[in-house]
Design a protein around this motif. Structure first.
Motif, PDB file in Angstrom:
ATOM      1  N   GLY B 119       0.823  -1.205   0.000  1.00 13.70           N
ATOM      2  CA  GLY B 119       0.000   0.000   0.000  1.00 13.70           C
ATOM      3  C   GLY B 119       0.860   1.261   0.000  1.00 13.70           C
ATOM      4  N   MET B 120       1.928   1.226   0.817  1.00 17.08           N
ATOM      5  CA  MET B 120       2.816   2.395   0.882  1.00 17.08           C
ATOM      6  C   MET B 120       3.548   2.603  -0.440  1.00 17.08           C
ATOM      7  SD  MET B 120       4.290   1.858   4.731  1.00 17.08           S
ATOM      8  CE  MET B 120       5.579   3.101   4.667  1.00 17.08           C
ATOM      9  N   LEU B 121       3.950   1.488  -1.043  1.00 20.08           N
ATOM     10  CA  LEU B 121       4.644   1.571  -2.333  1.00 20.08           C
ATOM     11  C   LEU B 121       3.738   2.201  -3.391  1.00 20.08           C
ATOM     12  CD1 LEU B 121       7.167   0.849  -3.959  1.00 20.08           C
ATOM     13  CD2 LEU B 121       6.184  -1.401  -4.347  1.00 20.08           C
ATOM     14  N   LEU B 122       2.497   1.730  -3.436  1.00 25.61           N
ATOM     15  CA  LEU B 122       1.536   2.279  -4.393  1.00 25.61           C
ATOM     16  C   LEU B 122       1.291   3.760  -4.096  1.00 25.61           C
ATOM     17  CD1 LEU B 122      -0.404   1.889  -6.744  1.00 25.61           C
ATOM     18  CD2 LEU B 122      -2.105   1.012  -5.146  1.00 25.61           C
ATOM     19  N   GLU B 123       1.190   4.075  -2.799  1.00 26.71           N
ATOM     20  CA  GLU B 123       0.971   5.462  -2.400  1.00 26.71           C
ATOM     21  C   GLU B 123       2.116   6.346  -2.907  1.00 26.71           C
ATOM     22  OE1 GLU B 123       0.268   5.798   1.803  1.00 26.71           O
ATOM     23  OE2 GLU B 123       0.002   7.974   1.704  1.00 26.71           O
ATOM     24  N   SER B 124       3.338   5.845  -2.802  1.00 27.97           N
ATOM     25  CA  SER B 124       4.485   6.644  -3.261  1.00 27.97           C
ATOM     26  C   SER B 124       4.397   6.880  -4.770  1.00 27.97           C
ATOM     27  CB  SER B 124       5.809   5.970  -2.887  1.00 27.97           C
ATOM     28  OG  SER B 124       6.062   4.844  -3.708  1.00 27.97           O
ATOM     29  N   GLN B 125       3.945   5.868  -5.510  1.00 28.57           N
ATOM     30  CA  GLN B 125       3.825   6.026  -6.972  1.00 28.57           C
ATOM     31  C   GLN B 125       2.717   7.015  -7.320  1.00 28.57           C
ATOM     32  OE1 GLN B 125       5.170   1.407  -7.748  1.00 28.57           O
ATOM     33  NE2 GLN B 125       3.500   2.184  -8.987  1.00 28.57           N
ATOM     34  N   ILE B 126       1.634   6.985  -6.528  1.00 32.55           N
ATOM     35  CA  ILE B 126       0.530   7.927  -6.771  1.00 32.55           C
ATOM     36  C   ILE B 126       0.984   9.348  -6.465  1.00 32.55           C
ATOM     37  CG2 ILE B 126      -1.766   8.634  -5.972  1.00 32.55           C
ATOM     38  CD1 ILE B 126      -2.283   5.613  -5.383  1.00 32.55           C
ATOM     39  N   LEU B 127       1.685   9.508  -5.346  1.00 30.29           N
ATOM     40  CA  LEU B 127       2.160  10.843  -4.957  1.00 30.29           C
ATOM     41  C   LEU B 127       3.116  11.400  -6.011  1.00 30.29           C
ATOM     42  CD1 LEU B 127       2.656  10.149  -1.147  1.00 30.29           C
ATOM     43  CD2 LEU B 127       0.996  11.739  -2.148  1.00 30.29           C
ATOM     44  N   TYR B 128       3.922  10.510  -6.588  1.00 28.87           N
ATOM     45  CA  TYR B 128       4.830  10.954  -7.650  1.00 28.87           C
ATOM     46  C   TYR B 128       4.033  11.522  -8.816  1.00 28.87           C
ATOM     47  CZ  TYR B 128       8.643  11.111 -10.991  1.00 28.87           C
ATOM     48  OH  TYR B 128       9.567  11.552 -11.897  1.00 28.87           O
ATOM     49  N   ARG B 129       3.001  10.779  -9.209  1.00 31.98           N
ATOM     50  CA  ARG B 129       2.181  11.245 -10.342  1.00 31.98           C
ATOM     51  C   ARG B 129       1.451  12.548 -10.022  1.00 31.98           C
ATOM     52  NH1 ARG B 129      -1.084   6.458 -13.418  1.00 31.98           N
ATOM     53  NH2 ARG B 129       0.684   5.179 -14.039  1.00 31.98           N
ATOM     54  N   LEU B 130       1.115  12.697  -8.729  1.00 35.58           N
ATOM     55  CA  LEU B 130       0.425  13.921  -8.321  1.00 35.58           C
ATOM     56  C   LEU B 130       1.404  15.087  -8.164  1.00 35.58           C
ATOM     57  CD1 LEU B 130      -2.042  12.473  -5.638  1.00 35.58           C
ATOM     58  CD2 LEU B 130      -2.699  13.576  -7.782  1.00 35.58           C
ATOM     59  N   GLY B 131       2.692  14.797  -8.322  1.00 34.49           N
ATOM     60  CA  GLY B 131       3.700  15.848  -8.194  1.00 34.49           C
ATOM     61  C   GLY B 131       4.073  16.158  -6.754  1.00 34.49           C
ATOM     62  N   LYS B 132       3.613  15.302  -5.824  1.00 34.41           N
ATOM     63  CA  LYS B 132       3.955  15.525  -4.404  1.00 34.41           C
ATOM     64  C   LYS B 132       5.242  14.767  -4.093  1.00 34.41           C
ATOM     65  CE  LYS B 132      -0.831  16.302  -3.155  1.00 34.41           C
ATOM     66  NZ  LYS B 132      -2.040  15.778  -2.507  1.00 34.41           N
ATOM     67  N   MET B 133       6.342  15.336  -4.584  1.00 31.74           N
ATOM     68  CA  MET B 133       7.613  14.621  -4.586  1.00 31.74           C
ATOM     69  C   MET B 133       8.179  14.398  -3.184  1.00 31.74           C
ATOM     70  SD  MET B 133       7.758  13.978  -7.626  1.00 31.74           S
ATOM     71  CE  MET B 133       7.108  14.535  -9.183  1.00 31.74           C
ATOM     72  N   ASP B 134       8.044  15.410  -2.319  1.00 31.43           N
ATOM     73  CA  ASP B 134       8.623  15.248  -0.980  1.00 31.43           C
ATOM     74  C   ASP B 134       7.940  14.103  -0.231  1.00 31.43           C
ATOM     75  OD1 ASP B 134      10.621  17.206  -1.136  1.00 31.43           O
ATOM     76  OD2 ASP B 134       9.160  18.797  -0.752  1.00 31.43           O
ATOM     77  N   SER B 135       6.610  14.022  -0.343  1.00 30.41           N
ATOM     78  CA  SER B 135       5.887  12.929   0.314  1.00 30.41           C
ATOM     79  C   SER B 135       6.285  11.599  -0.287  1.00 30.41           C
ATOM     80  CB  SER B 135       4.379  13.112   0.163  1.00 30.41           C
ATOM     81  OG  SER B 135       4.006  14.415   0.531  1.00 30.41           O
ATOM     82  N   CYS B 136       6.447  11.585  -1.602  1.00 31.82           N
ATOM     83  CA  CYS B 136       6.870  10.369  -2.307  1.00 31.82           C
ATOM     84  C   CYS B 136       8.221   9.892  -1.781  1.00 31.82           C
ATOM     85  CB  CYS B 136       6.941  10.655  -3.810  1.00 31.82           C
ATOM     86  SG  CYS B 136       7.823   9.409  -4.767  1.00 31.82           S
ATOM     87  N   VAL B 137       9.151  10.847  -1.646  1.00 35.31           N
ATOM     88  CA  VAL B 137      10.499  10.507  -1.158  1.00 35.31           C
ATOM     89  C   VAL B 137      10.423   9.987   0.283  1.00 35.31           C
ATOM     90  CG1 VAL B 137      12.706  11.525  -0.451  1.00 35.31           C
ATOM     91  CG2 VAL B 137      11.740  12.067  -2.698  1.00 35.31           C
TER      92      VAL B 137
END
Lengths: 44, 175
Positions: B119-137
């Motif tokens: 779930g966290m991995l998918l969340e990071s990929q979604i955040l990347y697409r949303l441009g929320k890079m810091d949260s993704c990192v």
């Protein structure tokens, strides 16, 4: 207008890693092979 | 007409023979899965479900095979009609929504669930697409202990896109 073309840095690559967490359930125990194994174990 | 499996042809040739048992069908299903014949796997899973509606293994195989066959819309329908199955399809559903680029919907679904690595991995990929890079990192860093193959690729992508390219070398050295 139009603005002059200029080079832009390439976007970094992102992989779809979540994909690997989507996997089939184990269905070995639902197959006939398993039953045969059981029978041959009785015979063996 | 769609090509039929050998078992099906045999059954058609000898109508007096009983239809394939569920065990036969699962054997056939397993063979298709091993050979990555996902469209065929869906058909056999449907055969199981016509005999045993709501069979959890068959439903799960069907959903996964549809996703692997890139039939995301069909996978979502299958999940939708599997309400009675005890298996929790939330992650699968969120993944399908992500594949359809319904990112907010996917994120909302993940937030309702307990945190899992997937779930966290998918969340990071979604955040990347949303441009929320810091949260993704942040999430990728949290996941680093989980030893997910190639995770560093997404982590580096997140850092670069977040304008934090200076952290890349140190991050890679630390792996």
């Amino acid at each position: 207008f139009p603005p002059a073309l200029q080079s832009i840095p390439r976007n970094p690559i992102v992989l779809d890693l979540a994909d690997s967490f989507i996997d089939f359930p184990s269905i070995e125990n639902r197959m006939k092979k398993d039953k045969k194994g059981f029978i041959s174990r009785l015979w063996g | 007409m769609a090509p039929k499996t050998k078992e099906k042809l045999k059954a058609a040739a000898a109508p007096s023979q009983p239809p394939p048992s569920i065990e036969d069908l699962f054997t056939s299903l397993n063979r298709h899965i091993q050979r990555s014949e996902f469209t065929q796997a869906v058909k056999v899973a449907n055969q199981v479900l016509s005999v045993a509606p709501g069979d959890e293994d068959a439903v799960r195989c069907k959903v996964v095979a549809l996703i692997k066959a890139d039939k995301i819309e069909d996978a979502l329908s299958a999940i939708q009609s599997a309400q009675k199955v005890s298996f929790d399809f939330s992650f699968y559903k969120a993944y399908c929504l992500y594949r359809q680029n319904k990112l907010d919907e996917a994120l909302e679904l993940l937030e309702k669930q307990d945190k899992t690595q997937s779930g966290m991995l998918l969340e990071s990929q979604i955040l990347y697409r949303l441009g929320k890079m810091d949260s993704c990192v942040d999430i990728c860093r949290n996941l680093q202990r989980a030893k997910i193959d190639s995770l560093e690729i997404n982590l580096v992508a997140g850092l670069v896109s977040a304008g934090r390219a200076s952290e890349v070398q140190g991050t890679l050295d630390a792996i």
